[in-house]
Design a protein around this motif. Structure first.
Motif, PDB file in Angstrom:
ATOM      1  N   CYS A  83       0.862  -1.185   0.000  1.00 15.28           N
ATOM      2  CA  CYS A  83       0.000   0.000   0.000  1.00 15.28           C
ATOM      3  C   CYS A  83       0.895   1.231   0.000  1.00 15.28           C
ATOM      4  CB  CYS A  83      -0.913   0.015   1.216  1.00 15.28           C
ATOM      5  SG  CYS A  83      -1.923   1.500   1.381  1.00 15.28           S
ATOM      6  N   ALA A  84       0.664   2.138  -0.954  1.00 16.98           N
ATOM      7  CA  ALA A  84       1.374   3.418  -0.984  1.00 16.98           C
ATOM      8  C   ALA A  84       0.464   4.481  -0.377  1.00 16.98           C
ATOM      9  CB  ALA A  84       1.740   3.787  -2.414  1.00 16.98           C
ATOM     10  N   ILE A  85       0.940   5.189   0.641  1.00 10.33           N
ATOM     11  CA  ILE A  85       0.174   6.250   1.283  1.00 10.33           C
ATOM     12  C   ILE A  85       0.869   7.581   1.035  1.00 10.33           C
ATOM     13  CG2 ILE A  85      -0.733   7.162   3.446  1.00 10.33           C
ATOM     14  CD1 ILE A  85      -0.932   4.409   4.538  1.00 10.33           C
ATOM     15  N   SER A  86       0.112   8.547   0.508  1.00 10.94           N
ATOM     16  CA  SER A  86       0.657   9.874   0.218  1.00 10.94           C
ATOM     17  C   SER A  86      -0.177  10.937   0.917  1.00 10.94           C
ATOM     18  CB  SER A  86       0.651  10.140  -1.295  1.00 10.94           C
ATOM     19  OG  SER A  86       1.398   9.168  -1.996  1.00 10.94           O
ATOM     20  N   PHE A  87       0.494  11.952   1.469  1.00 12.18           N
ATOM     21  CA  PHE A  87      -0.151  13.102   2.082  1.00 12.18           C
ATOM     22  C   PHE A  87       0.172  14.314   1.207  1.00 12.18           C
ATOM     23  CE2 PHE A  87       0.672   9.980   5.326  1.00 12.18           C
ATOM     24  CZ  PHE A  87      -0.481   9.981   6.099  1.00 12.18           C
ATOM     25  N   LEU A  88      -0.830  14.878   0.559  1.00 13.63           N
ATOM     26  CA  LEU A  88      -0.617  15.879  -0.483  1.00 13.63           C
ATOM     27  C   LEU A  88      -1.431  17.139  -0.214  1.00 13.63           C
ATOM     28  CD1 LEU A  88      -1.025  13.376  -3.459  1.00 13.63           C
ATOM     29  CD2 LEU A  88       1.145  14.218  -2.555  1.00 13.63           C
ATOM     30  N   LYS A  89      -0.868  18.290  -0.572  1.00 13.84           N
ATOM     31  CA  LYS A  89      -1.624  19.532  -0.541  1.00 13.84           C
ATOM     32  C   LYS A  89      -2.540  19.585  -1.763  1.00 13.84           C
ATOM     33  CE  LYS A  89       1.746  22.446   1.888  1.00 13.84           C
ATOM     34  NZ  LYS A  89       2.575  23.679   1.791  1.00 13.84           N
ATOM     35  N   VAL A  90      -3.814  19.847  -1.540  1.00 17.48           N
ATOM     36  CA  VAL A  90      -4.753  19.919  -2.656  1.00 17.48           C
ATOM     37  C   VAL A  90      -4.342  21.015  -3.631  1.00 17.48           C
ATOM     38  CG1 VAL A  90      -7.153  20.436  -3.277  1.00 17.48           C
ATOM     39  CG2 VAL A  90      -6.657  18.928  -1.354  1.00 17.48           C
ATOM     40  N   SER A  91      -3.803  22.109  -3.105  1.00 19.30           N
ATOM     41  CA  SER A  91      -3.396  23.233  -3.961  1.00 19.30           C
ATOM     42  C   SER A  91      -2.277  22.865  -4.921  1.00 19.30           C
ATOM     43  CB  SER A  91      -2.961  24.422  -3.104  1.00 19.30           C
ATOM     44  OG  SER A  91      -1.848  24.078  -2.288  1.00 19.30           O
ATOM     45  N   GLU A  92      -1.510  21.822  -4.608  1.00 21.33           N
ATOM     46  CA  GLU A  92      -0.394  21.418  -5.464  1.00 21.33           C
ATOM     47  C   GLU A  92      -0.783  20.321  -6.451  1.00 21.33           C
ATOM     48  OE1 GLU A  92       2.741  20.386  -2.790  1.00 21.33           O
ATOM     49  OE2 GLU A  92       3.160  22.471  -2.234  1.00 21.33           O
ATOM     50  N   LEU A  93      -2.035  19.867  -6.407  1.00 17.17           N
ATOM     51  CA  LEU A  93      -2.513  18.863  -7.354  1.00 17.17           C
ATOM     52  C   LEU A  93      -3.118  19.544  -8.572  1.00 17.17           C
ATOM     53  CD1 LEU A  93      -4.229  16.399  -4.851  1.00 17.17           C
ATOM     54  CD2 LEU A  93      -1.977  16.169  -5.914  1.00 17.17           C
ATOM     55  N   GLY A  94      -3.121  18.817  -9.687  1.00 20.55           N
ATOM     56  CA  GLY A  94      -3.708  19.348 -10.895  1.00 20.55           C
ATOM     57  C   GLY A  94      -5.219  19.388 -10.815  1.00 20.55           C
ATOM     58  N   ALA A  95      -5.834  20.099 -11.758  1.00 16.69           N
ATOM     59  CA  ALA A  95      -7.299  20.127 -11.816  1.00 16.69           C
ATOM     60  C   ALA A  95      -7.848  18.718 -11.975  1.00 16.69           C
ATOM     61  CB  ALA A  95      -7.761  21.019 -12.968  1.00 16.69           C
ATOM     62  N   THR A  96      -7.115  17.867 -12.665  1.00 21.39           N
ATOM     63  CA  THR A  96      -7.414  16.437 -12.744  1.00 21.39           C
ATOM     64  C   THR A  96      -6.116  15.662 -12.580  1.00 21.39           C
ATOM     65  OG1 THR A  96      -7.151  16.357 -15.172  1.00 21.39           O
ATOM     66  CG2 THR A  96      -9.385  16.783 -14.304  1.00 21.39           C
ATOM     67  N   GLU A  97      -6.220  14.463 -12.067  1.00 24.83           N
ATOM     68  CA  GLU A  97      -5.073  13.556 -11.938  1.00 24.83           C
ATOM     69  C   GLU A  97      -5.466  12.200 -12.503  1.00 24.83           C
ATOM     70  OE1 GLU A  97      -2.073  14.229 -10.967  1.00 24.83           O
ATOM     71  OE2 GLU A  97      -2.245  16.103  -9.817  1.00 24.83           O
ATOM     72  N   THR A  98      -4.571  11.614 -13.277  1.00 26.30           N
ATOM     73  CA  THR A  98      -4.828  10.299 -13.870  1.00 26.30           C
ATOM     74  C   THR A  98      -4.445   9.199 -12.899  1.00 26.30           C
ATOM     75  OG1 THR A  98      -4.457  11.117 -16.109  1.00 26.30           O
ATOM     76  CG2 THR A  98      -4.291   8.736 -15.774  1.00 26.30           C
ATOM     77  N   ILE A  99      -5.376   8.287 -12.667  1.00 21.89           N
ATOM     78  CA  ILE A  99      -5.141   7.131 -11.803  1.00 21.89           C
ATOM     79  C   ILE A  99      -5.058   5.889 -12.684  1.00 21.89           C
ATOM     80  CG2 ILE A  99      -6.074   5.701  -9.949  1.00 21.89           C
ATOM     81  CD1 ILE A  99      -7.569   8.207  -8.982  1.00 21.89           C
TER      82      ILE A  99
END
Length: 255
Positions: A83-99
Motif C-alpha cells: 500500500c502506498a500512502i501519500s499526504f498531499l496539498k490539494v493546492s499542489e494537485l492538478g485540476a485532474t489527476e490520472t489514476i
C-alpha cells in the motif's frame, strides 16, 4: 470575555470584537476507484479536484501476484501488493489527476510460475508495486514494499520482516516444507499472500490483511481461490487452475 455558558467553544474575532464560536467539526470526502472497465494489464480513471478541501490522503494498491500451478508438487502462492500512502496539498494537485490501476496476475491451468501483478499510480505523485507471482520451485514470493517489487527468496535465506505497508509473502510450494509454512503471509495495509498446494501435504490458506485484500487459498485437487481486491495474492494449485491476484484500487480522501 466571560466563559460562563460558552463551554466547548473557541475564542475568535470578527475583526473588531472577540466572541465565542462553535468549533466546526472536521469532515472529508472519500473517492474510491476500483478496477473499472477496459482490457489489458491496467485500468485508467480520472480524479477531478474538488472546489473545497486543503489536504488529500491517497491510499493506492497494485495488483496481487497469481499463484503458481505445478503438477504433483503444487506451487507457491502469489504475493500481495504493498500500500502506498501519500499526504498531499490539494493546492499542489492538478485540476485532474490520472489514476492507473494495476490488475492482478492471471491464474493458469498449465504448469507455470504465477504471473506478477502490475503497478498502480496516482498521477506522478505515488506508485504502488504489484505482487510477485508464486514460484514453482523451492522459493517464496516476497510481497512488494514501498521501495519496489522484491525477488523470490530461497528458504535458507528468507527473512520476513513485516512492515505495515508491505504486501504479504506467498506461501512456498514444496512437499518437504511443514504445513505450518504453507499459509500465505499476513499484512496490515498491503494485500495478503496466497496459500500453497501440494498433492502430498495438502493445501494452505491465504493470509489475512487488516485493510486490503486477503490472499486466496491453495487447492491441491482443483481451482484455487483468487486473491481479494485490493492487492491480495492468488492461491496455488497442484492439478487445477491457480488463483489470480486481486486487482489494484485507489482511495482519495480530501479534508
Amino acid at each position: 470575555p466571560s466563559q460562563t455558558g460558552n463551554a466547548d467553544k473557541a475564542l475568535t474575532t470578527n475583526g473588531t470584537s472577540l466572541l465565542w464560536s462553535v468549533i466546526s467539526s472536521s469532515s472529508f470526502t472519500k473517492y474510491t476507484f476500483a478496477a473499472g472497465s477496459g482490457t489489458g494489464s491496467t485500468r485508467t480513471h480520472t480524479w477531478t479536484k474538488p472546489d473545497t478541501g486543503t489536504t488529500a490522503i491517497v491510499l493506492l494498491w497494485g495488483g496481487g501476484g497469481a499463484g503458481a500451478r505445478e503438477s504433483g508438487s503444487g506451487g507457491g502462492g502469489g504475493a500481495g501488493s504493498n500500500c502506498a500512502i501519500s499526504f498531499l496539498k490539494v493546492s499542489e494537485l492538478g485540476a485532474t489527476e490520472t489514476i492507473t490501476l494495476g490488475q492482478g496476475g492471471q491464474g493458469s491451468s498449465s504448469n507455470s510460475a504465477g504471473a506478477n501483478g502490475t503497478n498502480s499510480t496516482f498521477g506522478s505523485h505515488s506508485t504502488s508495486y504489484g505482487g510477485k507471482g508464486g514460484s514453482t520451485i523451492d522459493n517464496y514470493a516476497q510481497g512488494s514494499t514501498p521501495f519496489g517489487t522484491q525477488s523470490h527468496s530461497s528458504t535458507s535465506f528468507a527473512v520476513f520482516g513485516e512492515t505495515i505497508l508491505s504486501g504479504g509473502y506467498g506461501a512456498i510450494g514444496n512437499n518437504s516444507v511443514p504445513g505450518s509454512t504453507a499459509n500465505g503471509g499476513n499484512a496490515v495495509f498491503g494485500g495478503a499472500g496466497g496459500g500453497n498446494a501440494t498433492q502430498v501435504s495438502g493445501q494452505g490458506s491465504g493470509g489475512t490483511s487488516v485493510i486490503a485484500g486477503n490472499g486466496g487459498n491453495g487447492n491441491d485437487g482443483g481451482t484455487a481461490d483468487n486473491g481479494a481486491t485490493p492487492g491480495g495474492g492468488g492461491g496455488s494449485s497442484a492439478s487445477g487452475t491457480s488463483g489470480s491476484g486481486g486487482n489494484g484500487e485507489c482511495w482519495v480522501m480530501v479534508f
